[in-house]
Design an enzyme around this catalytic site. Structure first.
Site: not given
Ligand SMILES: NC(=O)c1ccc[n+]([C@@H]2O[C@H](COP(=O)([O-])OP(=O)(O)OC[C@H]3O[C@@H](n4cnc5c(N)ncnc54)[C@H](OP(=O)(O)O)[C@@H]3O)[C@@H](O)[C@H]2O)c1
Length: 390
Positions: A80, A171, A221, A291-293, A315-317
């Site tokens: 990160y 979030n 799914d 994000g790039g999960m 976008f990055w908060m």
């Molecule tokens: N840019 C920013 O400022 C910012 C701010 C907040 C969050 N984010 C990013 O946004 C993402 C989500 O964060 P969050 O806190 O909302 O997450 P979270 O509540 O922990 O949820 C994770 C999500 O990712 C999915 N996921 C996990 N592994 C995956 C994969 N291999 N392929 C596809 N989908 C997958 C999960 O789906 P399943 O239920 O199907 O596992 C779930 O929908 C993260 O990458 C985080 O770093 C970025």
């Protein structure tokens, strides 16, 4: 063995013979980057606990709640851009380590304020870190610079839980900014998003509904798909489909005949799922990746750029918050956004994503707390964790 939550050390005499006291705080610390459950360990260290033992400008904070976000895990893995704040720490047994406390988001309560260099803060105030990397939040107590904290006005605290405030800055705020800052959405317009059951995704659904926009939500799914679809519809989702269903002729037809444009796409996954989703964004619309999960790159067919004029943004908060420094207008916009979100929580129009509560008790054996932290800080399916502190 049951320990006292705040074990006070014997009085220590400073060179000027003034009495100094300390409390024993626990923290989830890593001394090197790596897989979080492997490298994070719970330590005990002593912190000053009186106004005159704190350095100028410092406050002692008792943490109330702190979530485990994907970015916290990325930070511990060393992937990160915001690094943990490594510092020398004296452990309770007198040994020294150089480590960083995990976690970037959370809320704490001020316990003591230094006699010099702090204004506008007092014991009992709730505070949140001003920026990621300011201090690690996975700890029972911390000593922080007052300049690195925001005070949560007391009126905002009414009718909300500490966990709502702890999860406010990342979030829901990301969802809020993405819906506001990338298009002039009109009532009835659509937004399509993947990872729709994530914390950000659920916030997008609820804020969009509140503002009169509609959402198409893509999830992976799973065996309990119908239950998840129902849950997201309960939050206000209009359409919920799986990434596979996006390729079905019936779904394509449904999305072609919505009667209103899909102006925005929000992506936190990457790879093929994102490509499929982007094809549904209306001409002139914008794909916002945040994000790039899947850890797969985002690719875009040339035709979408040329013939449909789809724009790809990121976008990055944290970058948005960095823009608050020295910009009173943006600082005010951040405060208005947080106040708005907490008002919606209070009114029952917004709920923080479901979180598994990891209750961190300072009286529990350290080995138990170590297990609690290792489970909470592991990647994997299931609810996201939030630490709450006894
Ligand atoms: N840019 C920013 O400022 C910012 C701010 C907040 C969050 N984010 C990013 O946004 C993402 C989500 O964060 P969050 O806190 O909302 O997450 P979270 O509540 O922990 O949820 C994770 C999500 O990712 C999915 N996921 C996990 N592994 C995956 C994969 N291999 N392929 C596809 N989908 C997958 C999960 O789906 P399943 O239920 O199907 O596992 C779930 O929908 C993260 O990458 C985080 O770093 C970025």
């Amino acid at each position: 063995m049951v320990r006292s939550p705040l074990v006070r050390s014997p009085l220590v005499r400073s060179p000027v013979l003034r009495c100094r006291r300390a409390l024993t705080a626990q923290a989830a610390v890593y001394t090197e980057t790596g897989s979080p459950p492997d490298v994070v360990r719970v330590i005990e260290r002593e912190l000053p606990d009186t106004a005159d033992s704190l350095g100028a400008g410092q406050v002692l904070v008792r943490m109330l709640a702190a979530p485990v976000n994907p970015s916290d895990l990325n930070q511990i893995e060393g992937t990160y851009p915001v690094r943990g704040r490594f510092a020398s720490m004296t452990l309770r047994d007198g040994s020294e380590i150089s480590g960083a406390v995990g976690g970037n988001e959370g809320v704490g309560e001020i316990v003591a304020v230094a006699t010099r260099g702090v204004s506008g803060m007092q014991p009992g105030d709730w505070v949140i870190p001003r920026r990621a990397g300011e201090f690690g939040t996975w700890c029972t107590h911390t000593v922080a610079s007052a300049s690195g904290l925001h005070v949560v006005p007391r009126a905002w605290r009414e009718g909300v839980r500490a966990t709502d405030v702890a999860c406010l800055k990342v979030n829901p705020s990301t969802a809020y900014r993405m819906l506001r800052d990338f298009a002039e959405l009109r009532a009835g317009d659509y937004v399509i998003q993947n990872g729709a059951n994530s914390g950000v995704g659920r916030a997008v659904i609820q804020l969009a509904r509140h503002w009169g926009f509609r959402t198409i939500n893509v999830v992976r799914d799973r065996p309990q798909l119908a239950a998840l679809q129902q849950e997201l519809r309960g939050l206000g989702a209009d359409i919920v489909v799986t990434d596979r269903q996006l390729g079905d002729e019936g779904v394509k037809q449904q999305l072609r005949s919505l009667g209103a444009p899909i102006r925005l796409g929000f992506n936190c996954v990457g790879g093929r799922a994102t490509l499929q989703m982007t094809k549904h964004i209306s001409a002139g619309g914008t794909l916002v990746s945040y994000g790039g999960m899947s850890r797969q790159p985002v690719t875009m067919p040339t035709s979408l750029l040329l013939f449909r004029d789809i724009c790809a943004r990121g976008f990055w908060m944290n970058r948005w918050y960095a823009g608050c420094e020295g910009d009173p207008a943006r600082e005010a916009a951040a405060a208005a956004m947080w106040q708005d979100i907490l008002r919606l929580v209070r009114e029952g129009a917004f709920s923080t994503q479901p979180l598994a509560e990891a209750r961190w008790s300072a009286t529990a054996p350290l080995a138990d707390t170590q297990g609690l932290v290792a489970r909470a800080a592991a990647w994997g399916p299931g609810a996201k964790h939030v630490f709450t502190f006894d």
